[in-house]
Design a protein around this motif. Structure first.
Motif, short mmCIF file in Angstrom:
data_model
loop_
_atom_site.label_atom_id
_atom_site.label_comp_id
_atom_site.label_asym_id
_atom_site.label_seq_id
_atom_site.Cartn_x
_atom_site.Cartn_y
_atom_site.Cartn_z
N ALA A 177 42.61 40.12 36.53
CA ALA A 177 43.11 41.12 38.04
C ALA A 177 43.81 43.51 36.96
O ALA A 177 43.95 42.88 36.38
CB ALA A 177 44.05 40.30 38.07
N GLY A 178 44.06 43.24 38.40
CA GLY A 178 44.67 44.58 37.87
C GLY A 178 45.14 45.91 38.97
O GLY A 178 45.14 45.04 40.62
N CYS A 179 45.57 46.58 39.01
CA CYS A 179 45.77 47.82 39.92
C CYS A 179 46.21 49.03 39.46
O CYS A 179 46.62 49.10 37.86
CB CYS A 179 47.84 46.85 40.94
N THR A 180 46.13 50.03 39.87
CA THR A 180 46.35 51.42 40.04
C THR A 180 48.59 51.76 39.77
O THR A 180 48.55 51.26 41.04
CB THR A 180 46.01 51.89 40.51
N TRP A 213 60.71 46.31 43.06
CA TRP A 213 59.46 45.70 42.65
C TRP A 213 58.46 45.62 43.56
O TRP A 213 58.50 45.56 44.88
CB TRP A 213 59.59 44.10 41.80
N LYS A 214 57.41 45.84 42.92
CA LYS A 214 56.29 45.87 44.29
C LYS A 214 54.55 44.90 43.33
O LYS A 214 54.78 44.82 41.86
CB LYS A 214 55.95 46.89 43.89
N ASN A 215 54.10 44.41 44.33
CA ASN A 215 53.67 43.07 43.59
C ASN A 215 52.38 44.38 43.17
O ASN A 215 51.38 45.24 44.59
CB ASN A 215 53.21 42.78 44.89
N CYS A 216 51.58 43.73 42.27
CA CYS A 216 50.74 44.04 41.06
C CYS A 216 49.47 43.23 41.33
O CYS A 216 48.09 43.30 41.85
CB CYS A 216 50.90 44.72 40.20
N PHE A 217 49.64 42.36 40.87
CA PHE A 217 49.37 41.20 41.37
C PHE A 217 49.23 39.59 40.83
O PHE A 217 50.65 39.59 39.84
CB PHE A 217 47.49 41.37 40.27
N ASP A 281 46.01 37.26 46.14
CA ASP A 281 45.92 37.89 46.70
C ASP A 281 45.29 39.37 45.15
O ASP A 281 46.08 39.44 44.19
CB ASP A 281 46.99 39.00 47.31
N ASN A 282 44.81 40.17 45.90
CA ASN A 282 44.47 41.37 45.14
C ASN A 282 43.19 42.54 45.60
O ASN A 282 42.48 42.17 45.44
CB ASN A 282 43.40 40.86 43.86
N VAL A 283 44.40 43.58 46.53
CA VAL A 283 43.92 43.55 47.85
C VAL A 283 43.00 45.13 46.77
O VAL A 283 42.52 45.70 48.02
CB VAL A 283 44.98 44.85 48.58
N ASP A 284 43.45 45.58 45.73
CA ASP A 284 43.07 46.93 45.43
C ASP A 284 41.20 47.00 44.95
O ASP A 284 41.00 47.90 45.55
CB ASP A 284 43.06 46.40 43.45
#
Ligand SMILES: *[C@@H]1O[C@H](CO)[C@@H](O)[C@H](O)[C@H]1NC(C)=O
Ligand SMILES: [Ca+2]
Length: 333
Positions: A177-180, A213-217, A281-284
């Motif tokens: 999983a990941g995020c920008t 804090w903001k969710n990354c994954f 979730d993983n919206v990215d």
């Protein structure tokens, strides 16, 4: 009849509790000094209290631990000497990535580790490939030119020693999983947090200078043993940056475990991820394998409706039970 509804009410209560106690709050946290790296970094590399070892280009000042300077072909690491026997932990990292390179002319980022092997140099952000354990990569340079992904990019990988990190593809094949994240050359403090608790791995960032804090994954089904080591490493190639760790704090999470967990030797667990349990979730990135959408409005509505119905049922059952008690009491007196 009334008793039959009991388990349902209990289930409902558990459900409500489960959704309310999410993420960083809700648990009491305890800083573990033996796993933490805090200014002015007492005990780092000293012989009296050697909690941390460092290797390669890593340089220590009173204000930061610099894994690499903004120079080509450097690699550095810092590793905790004390194995971590916490089953549930959370790591908060304050870091700073900065340099003179212009857009996309800087690299390569850094890695945070929870692994069996420590202080072994290698090709994965300055550390060993085919590692055992967990890695979080904060990748600042898109090596894969065909990617539509926006960098810097955070990704995680769990490895049992069999998988290779493919630098030319930015590790995409093995990524869970990941995020920008927009973290380079920021004038404010930048943080990230990794939480591992009861098989659930959550990564959060605090990079917008909003102190939240903001969710990354957030993924489930991750199995990691106890007894591994925390570390951080970084490497530069043709392109470079200063990669600074300012603090690294590990907290113990006070979490209840089912009784059967007592019979497991946690040091013997093989790092793995069960594909059956899908991530929250993983919206990215719609192309990833283990991804699913977040709760949609419809799902939230159904959940609330169920909860409401459940509460009504529980109230009715409660009233009935109460009335029966009253009747029974009447009979006694
Ligand atoms: C390690 O992981 C690979 C792929 O994820 C799997 O095929 C293999 O059986 C695992 N090995 C062990 C020892 O668990
Ligand atoms: Ca890369």
């Amino acid at each position: 009849m009334a008793e039959a509804w009991g388990p349902y009410c209990l289930f409902l209560l558990l459900l409500l509790r489960g959704t309310a106690g999410d993420l960083t709050d809700g648990n009491s946290e305890h800083l573990k000094r033996e796993h933490s790296l805090i200014k002015p970094y007492q005990g780092v590399g000293s012989s009296s209290m050697p909690l941390w070892d460092f290797g390669g280009s890593t340089m220590l000042t009173s204000q930061y631990v610099r894994l690499t300077p903004d120079e080509r072909s450097r690699e550095g690491s810092i590793w905790n000497r004390v194995p971590c026997f916490l089953k549930d932990w959370e790591m908060h990292v304050q870091f700073k990535i900065h340099g003179s390179g212009k857009k996309n002319l800087h690299g390569d980022g850094f890695a945070l580790w929870y692994t069996k092997d420590r202080l072994v140099p290698g090709p994965v952000f300055g550390s060993k490939d085919k590692f055992h354990g967990l890695a979080l990569f904060l990748d600042t340079y898109p090596n894969d030119e065909t990617t539509e992904r926006v960098f810097p990019y955070i990704s995680v990988m769990v490895n049992n020693g069999s998988l290779e990190y493919d630098h030319s593809k930015d590790g995409r094949a093995a990524e869970l999983a990941g995020c920008t994240v927009d973290v380079r050359n920021q004038n404010h403090d930048t943080f990230l947090a990794i939480r591992y608790s009861r098989g659930r791995l959550t990564v959060m960032t605090d990079i917008e200078d909003k102190n939240e804090w903001k969710n990354c994954f957030d993924i489930s089904g991750v199995r990691l043993p106890t007894g591994y080591f925390f570390g951080a490493s970084s490497a530069t190639g043709d392109l470079s940056d200063n990669h600074d760790i300012i603090s690294l704090k590990v907290f113990q999470l006070m979490v209840e475990h089912p009784p059967e967990d007592e019979n497991v030797d946690w040091t013997k667990i093989e790092p793995s991820v069960s594909l059956l349990k899908s991530p929250k979730d993983n919206v990215d990135d719609p192309t990833g394998n283990f991804r699913s959408g977040p709760l949609t409005g419809w799902k939230v509505f159904m959940l609330l409706l169920c909860a409401l119905l459940g509460i009504i049922v529980c109230a009715v059952v409660g009233a009935v039970v109460f009335q029966k008690r009253q009747e029974r009491n009447k009979r006694f007196y």
